[in-house]
Motif scaffolding. Structure first.
Motif, PDB file in Angstrom:
ATOM      1  N   THR A   9       0.854  -1.183   0.000  1.00 34.08           N
ATOM      2  CA  THR A   9       0.000   0.000   0.000  1.00 34.08           C
ATOM      3  C   THR A   9       0.890   1.232   0.000  1.00 34.08           C
ATOM      4  O   THR A   9       1.824   1.333   0.807  1.00 34.08           O
ATOM      5  CB  THR A   9      -0.932   0.012   1.229  1.00 34.08           C
ATOM      6  N   ASP A  47      -8.911  -0.690  -1.943  1.00 35.50           N
ATOM      7  CA  ASP A  47      -7.816   0.237  -1.644  1.00 35.50           C
ATOM      8  C   ASP A  47      -7.023   0.512  -2.913  1.00 35.50           C
ATOM      9  O   ASP A  47      -6.083  -0.218  -3.247  1.00 35.50           O
ATOM     10  CB  ASP A  47      -6.913  -0.318  -0.548  1.00 35.50           C
ATOM     11  N   ASN A  49      -4.874   2.544  -3.526  1.00 46.00           N
ATOM     12  CA  ASN A  49      -3.486   2.925  -3.280  1.00 46.00           C
ATOM     13  C   ASN A  49      -2.589   1.697  -3.158  1.00 46.00           C
ATOM     14  O   ASN A  49      -1.442   1.804  -2.734  1.00 46.00           O
ATOM     15  CB  ASN A  49      -3.388   3.762  -1.993  1.00 46.00           C
ATOM     16  N   SER A  50      -3.126   0.526  -3.527  1.00 46.23           N
ATOM     17  CA  SER A  50      -2.403  -0.730  -3.366  1.00 46.23           C
ATOM     18  C   SER A  50      -2.078  -1.377  -4.700  1.00 46.23           C
ATOM     19  O   SER A  50      -2.723  -1.120  -5.711  1.00 46.23           O
ATOM     20  CB  SER A  50      -3.242  -1.722  -2.556  1.00 46.23           C
TER      21      SER A  50
END
Length: 109
Positions: A9, A47, A49-50
């Motif tokens: 992440t 997520d 951002n991962s």
């Protein structure tokens, strides 16, 4: 056979920067030591951002040997330094998986 499933992440707004940094400084050396991953991709839902990558190894010993060689490589050490200085990564989760008996493992040729 085992699979090494890794989820990283990044801090919000930095994933594209991190992926470019890895492409320019990490991809060649890592794939030289570990081979071609089964999957390397950015998360599209959840997520965002991962990113995830999955590597396939013959055994835990094969994984340990290849990762030790990579860790000793000065080019990999240089990438880790650049990555740490950039500060894009926030967390990492590693999971080792074994395939189900009915699963046909992909050709790694």
């Amino acid at each position: 056979m085992i699979f090494d499933h890794r989820t990283y992440t990044c801090r919000p707004g930095t994933i594209k920067k991190h992926m470019k940094l890895y492409e320019d400084h990490g991809w060649a050396v890592q794939s030289r030591h570990l081979g071609t991953p089964v999957l390397y991709g950015a998360v599209e839902t959840g997520d965002v951002n991962s990113y995830v990558h999955v590597w396939c190894f013959d055994s835990a010993a094969d994984r340990a040997e290849k990762r030790a060689a990579m860790a000793a490589d000065p080019e990999w050490q240089a990438y880790l330094k650049i990555s740490a200085e950039a500060g894009y990564l926030a967390s990492q989760i590693n999971t080792i998986l074994t395939p189900a008996p009915f699963f046909k493992t992909p050709d790694r040729g």
